[in-house]
Enzyme design. Structure first.
Site, PDB file in Angstrom:
ATOM      1  N   GLU A  83      15.183   5.166 -17.005  1.00 43.72           N
ATOM      2  CA  GLU A  83      15.489   5.843 -15.735  1.00 43.72           C
ATOM      3  C   GLU A  83      16.985   6.101 -15.583  1.00 43.72           C
ATOM      4  OE1 GLU A  83      13.181   3.188 -13.471  1.00 43.72           O
ATOM      5  OE2 GLU A  83      14.790   1.831 -12.947  1.00 43.72           O
ATOM      6  N   GLY A  99       2.504   6.746  -8.605  1.00 45.32           N
ATOM      7  CA  GLY A  99       1.245   6.314  -8.007  1.00 45.32           C
ATOM      8  C   GLY A  99       0.287   7.454  -7.692  1.00 45.32           C
ATOM      9  N   GLN A 109       2.203   2.835  -5.699  1.00 48.25           N
ATOM     10  CA  GLN A 109       1.230   2.269  -6.632  1.00 48.25           C
ATOM     11  C   GLN A 109       0.119   1.533  -5.889  1.00 48.25           C
ATOM     12  OE1 GLN A 109       1.085   2.822  -9.926  1.00 48.25           O
ATOM     13  NE2 GLN A 109       3.024   3.929 -10.021  1.00 48.25           N
ATOM     14  N   HIS A 149       5.553  -3.982 -13.003  1.00 46.90           N
ATOM     15  CA  HIS A 149       6.869  -3.834 -13.623  1.00 46.90           C
ATOM     16  C   HIS A 149       7.381  -5.265 -13.817  1.00 46.90           C
ATOM     17  CE1 HIS A 149      10.856  -2.500 -14.567  1.00 46.90           C
ATOM     18  NE2 HIS A 149      11.380  -2.587 -13.355  1.00 46.90           N
ATOM     19  N   GLN A 182       9.976  -8.540  -3.673  1.00 50.45           N
ATOM     20  CA  GLN A 182       8.923  -9.392  -4.247  1.00 50.45           C
ATOM     21  C   GLN A 182       9.292 -10.867  -4.221  1.00 50.45           C
ATOM     22  OE1 GLN A 182       7.449  -7.979  -8.048  1.00 50.45           O
ATOM     23  NE2 GLN A 182       6.927  -5.970  -7.209  1.00 50.45           N
ATOM     24  N   MET A 189      12.549  -5.297  -5.090  1.00 48.14           N
ATOM     25  CA  MET A 189      13.601  -6.088  -4.466  1.00 48.14           C
ATOM     26  C   MET A 189      13.098  -7.006  -3.356  1.00 48.14           C
ATOM     27  SD  MET A 189      16.401  -5.947  -5.958  1.00 48.14           S
ATOM     28  CE  MET A 189      15.866  -5.529  -7.564  1.00 48.14           C
ATOM     29  N   TYR A 199       0.853  -1.190   0.000  1.00 43.57           N
ATOM     30  CA  TYR A 199       0.000   0.000   0.000  1.00 43.57           C
ATOM     31  C   TYR A 199       0.887   1.236   0.000  1.00 43.57           C
ATOM     32  CZ  TYR A 199      -4.555   2.257   0.646  1.00 43.57           C
ATOM     33  OH  TYR A 199      -5.716   2.984   0.467  1.00 43.57           O
ATOM     34  N   SER A 226      12.682  31.107 -28.598  1.00 46.49           N
ATOM     35  CA  SER A 226      13.147  32.121 -29.554  1.00 46.49           C
ATOM     36  C   SER A 226      13.975  31.480 -30.668  1.00 46.49           C
ATOM     37  CB  SER A 226      14.005  33.154 -28.820  1.00 46.49           C
ATOM     38  OG  SER A 226      15.232  32.544 -28.431  1.00 46.49           O
TER      39      SER A 226
HETATM   40  P1  NDP Z   1       6.608   1.210  -2.646  1.00 47.44           P
HETATM   41  O1  NDP Z   1       8.028   1.358  -2.280  1.00 47.44           O
HETATM   42  O2  NDP Z   1       5.772   2.433  -2.571  1.00 47.44           O
HETATM   43  O3  NDP Z   1       5.958   0.053  -1.751  1.00 47.44           O
HETATM   44  C1  NDP Z   1       5.750   0.263  -0.452  1.00 47.44           C
HETATM   45  C2  NDP Z   1       4.871  -0.836   0.100  1.00 47.44           C
HETATM   46  O4  NDP Z   1       5.616  -2.022   0.255  1.00 47.44           O
HETATM   47  C3  NDP Z   1       4.346  -0.436   1.431  1.00 47.44           C
HETATM   48  O5  NDP Z   1       3.062  -0.983   1.620  1.00 47.44           O
HETATM   49  C4  NDP Z   1       5.354  -1.058   2.375  1.00 47.44           C
HETATM   50  O6  NDP Z   1       4.807  -1.372   3.628  1.00 47.44           O
HETATM   51  C5  NDP Z   1       5.705  -2.327   1.652  1.00 47.44           C
HETATM   52  N1  NDP Z   1       7.061  -2.742   1.996  1.00 47.44           N
HETATM   53  C6  NDP Z   1       8.204  -2.059   1.779  1.00 47.44           C
HETATM   54  N2  NDP Z   1       9.269  -2.749   2.211  1.00 47.44           N
HETATM   55  C7  NDP Z   1       8.778  -3.887   2.738  1.00 47.44           C
HETATM   56  C8  NDP Z   1       9.374  -5.016   3.347  1.00 47.44           C
HETATM   57  N3  NDP Z   1      10.687  -5.109   3.501  1.00 47.44           N
HETATM   58  N4  NDP Z   1       8.557  -6.013   3.746  1.00 47.44           N
HETATM   59  C9  NDP Z   1       7.231  -5.916   3.576  1.00 47.44           C
HETATM   60  N5  NDP Z   1       6.604  -4.871   3.002  1.00 47.44           N
HETATM   61  C10 NDP Z   1       7.372  -3.881   2.594  1.00 47.44           C
HETATM   62  O7  NDP Z   1       6.479   0.508  -4.061  1.00 47.44           O
HETATM   63  P2  NDP Z   1       6.074   1.168  -5.445  1.00 47.44           P
HETATM   64  O8  NDP Z   1       4.625   1.467  -5.441  1.00 47.44           O
HETATM   65  O9  NDP Z   1       7.049   2.237  -5.801  1.00 47.44           O
HETATM   66  O10 NDP Z   1       6.360  -0.055  -6.414  1.00 47.44           O
HETATM   67  C11 NDP Z   1       5.494  -1.168  -6.474  1.00 47.44           C
HETATM   68  C12 NDP Z   1       5.598  -1.785  -7.851  1.00 47.44           C
HETATM   69  O11 NDP Z   1       5.147  -0.836  -8.809  1.00 47.44           O
HETATM   70  C13 NDP Z   1       7.016  -2.140  -8.263  1.00 47.44           C
HETATM   71  O12 NDP Z   1       6.971  -3.305  -9.034  1.00 47.44           O
HETATM   72  C14 NDP Z   1       7.440  -0.948  -9.115  1.00 47.44           C
HETATM   73  O13 NDP Z   1       8.441  -1.248 -10.075  1.00 47.44           O
HETATM   74  C15 NDP Z   1       6.129  -0.658  -9.803  1.00 47.44           C
HETATM   75  N6  NDP Z   1       6.031   0.687 -10.338  1.00 47.44           N
HETATM   76  C16 NDP Z   1       6.248   1.764  -9.520  1.00 47.44           C
HETATM   77  C17 NDP Z   1       6.125   3.052 -10.000  1.00 47.44           C
HETATM   78  C18 NDP Z   1       6.270   4.223  -9.078  1.00 47.44           C
HETATM   79  O14 NDP Z   1       6.003   5.328  -9.512  1.00 47.44           O
HETATM   80  N7  NDP Z   1       6.669   4.096  -7.823  1.00 47.44           N
HETATM   81  C19 NDP Z   1       5.806   3.309 -11.410  1.00 47.44           C
HETATM   82  C20 NDP Z   1       5.501   2.110 -12.168  1.00 47.44           C
HETATM   83  C21 NDP Z   1       5.636   0.853 -11.633  1.00 47.44           C
HETATM   84  P3  NDP Z   1       5.215  -0.536   4.940  1.00 47.44           P
HETATM   85  O15 NDP Z   1       4.494   0.766   4.878  1.00 47.44           O
HETATM   86  O16 NDP Z   1       4.766  -1.416   6.032  1.00 47.44           O
HETATM   87  O17 NDP Z   1       6.695  -0.344   4.855  1.00 47.44           O
HETATM   88 MG    MG Z   2       9.581   3.813 -15.220  1.00 49.64          MG
HETATM   89 MG    MG Z   3      11.512   1.829 -12.947  1.00 50.53          MG
END
Ligand code: NDP
Ligand code: MG
Ligand code: MG
Length: 332
Positions: free
Chosen positions: A195, A134, A28, A108, A86, A84, A25, A252
């Site tokens: 990126e 997100g 994204q 992704h 997943q 990392m 949560y 310009s």
């Molecule tokens: P986030 O870093 O925002 O994810 C955070 C979530 O993961 C939180 O709910 C957090 O819980 C949980 N989390 C983080 N670390 C751990 C851990 N060690 N163990 C358990 N839960 C954990 O992820 P994104 O939304 O950035 O990315 C999610 C996917 O979306 C990825 O595959 C990314 O490549 C893809 N994506 C992301 C984009 C972006 O803009 N960010 C764009 C397009 C794709 P808590 O609050 O408890 O830490």
């Molecule tokens: Mg990208």
């Molecule tokens: Mg990326």
């Protein structure tokens, strides 16, 4: 030519009534869970621990459950935790508890493409990859729009993987804009190259190189900041709506001439060669191995890099000018 799907090509029916587990949560995760729920789908938020995300999800009206519990009943499992972690979550929580044949969905392609997650042969595996952060995925949806996505099927056991990917895309609002058909390989590799060479690495280092050069030559840092960092947004906004031709027509003739002649000297054949090298390192998996190793060592390069930027002159100037820049923006 790329295949692009819009709202008329997509239906939520493929997912209506199915139990969808959104894992994570964060950036994204929150956007997807809210958008899918607002689109009338059955969403459960699965989290690993009680913490910030748990609180946020609860405040947004979800009843989060532990990951293993969320996937136990789910027909669709969406991975929205950091790339990392997943693999670990897959091995320890999802794989042992998921329903046979449940769908595995990614935003992704990293873990699938680089074989860090080996999906069971009887699951559909598909991807809906937003081309934006997100918060934007949520804000555009609420405002009646959507952020474009790439969609792809990696395993299509049911024959309906693409239909379901498009249903997810529609559910998060993306098909209001467009869903472009791609593959896990293409999405993963282009995302990493983008990126590195432009969105994060290229743009940042080009800004810093231009800024630092002007400062070294004795110009005021504030003036250099406006020119080489702050004004980029205004130029990029024009490119965003009208493309490069539109941008050239908005500046310009002096800027056109200088930009066209000097731009090619700065970003010369040598730079292109190094962009190519970076792309080859992504394609052959070298970058992925290097990054997994860095991650497992606690990300020392990332931690130190952030400190260095935080303490840079350009960031000090950014902090100093923030009020001025903010108060000049149009009021909503
Ligand atoms: P986030 O870093 O925002 O994810 C955070 C979530 O993961 C939180 O709910 C957090 O819980 C949980 N989390 C983080 N670390 C751990 C851990 N060690 N163990 C358990 N839960 C954990 O992820 P994104 O939304 O950035 O990315 C999610 C996917 O979306 C990825 O595959 C990314 O490549 C893809 N994506 C992301 C984009 C972006 O803009 N960010 C764009 C397009 C794709 P808590 O609050 O408890 O830490
Ligand atoms: Mg990208
Ligand atoms: Mg990326």
């Amino acid at each position: 030519i790329a295949k692009i799907y819009t709202d008329k090509d997509a239906s939520l029916d493929a997912l209506k009534g199915k139990k969808i587990a959104v894992l994570g949560y964060g950036n994204q995760g929150r956007a997807w869970a809210l958008n899918l729920r607002d689109s009338g789908l059955d969403v459960t938020v699965g989290l690993e621990r009680q913490g910030k995300s748990w609180e946020k999800a609860t405040k947004d009206g979800f009843t989060p459950v532990k990951t293993d519990e969320a996937v136990r009943n789910a027909e669709v499992i969406i991975f929205l935790v950091p790339d990392m972690i997943q693999r670990t979550i897959w091995l320890e929580k999802v794989k042992p508890n998921m329903k046979k044949g449940a769908d595995l969905v990614f935003a992704h392609g990293f873990n699938i493409h680089f074989r860090m997650i080996e999906p069971p042969a009887d699951s559909d595996v598909y991807m809906v990859a937003p081309k934006g952060p997100g918060d934007t995925v949520r804000d555009y949806y609420v405002a009646g729009g959507g952020v474009p996505v790439l969609v792809a099927a990696y395993q299509n056991v049911s024959g309906k993987a693409m239909e379901k990917a498009l249903a997810v895309a529609k559910g998060i609002g993306a098909t209001r804009s467009g869903a472009l058909e791609s593959s896990f390989k293409e999405e993963t590799e282009t995302d990493l190259v983008g990126e590195q060479t432009i969105l994060v690495g290229g743009i940042m280092e080009l800004m810093r190189a231009s800024f630092e050069t002007l400062v070294e030559m004795g110009y005021q840092p504030e003036v250099a900041y406006f020119e080489t960092i702050n004004e980029v947004k205004m130029i990029v906004d024009i490119i965003h709506s009208k493309g490069l031709s539109g941008m050239l027509r908005a500046v310009s003739d002096t800027a056109k001439y200088g930009g066209m002649t000097v731009g090619k000297k700065v970003i010369n054949e040598d730079v292109r060669k190094r962009i190519r090298e970076a792309a080859e390192r992504v394609r052959d998996g070298q970058f992925a191995s290097e990054w997994v190793e860095e991650y497992n060592r606690g990300m020392p390069t990332v931690v130190n890099g952030l400190k260095e930027v935080d303490n840079s002159l350009e960031q000090k100037v950014a902090n100093e000018l923030r009020d001025l820049i903010e108060r000049g923006k149009p009021k909503k």
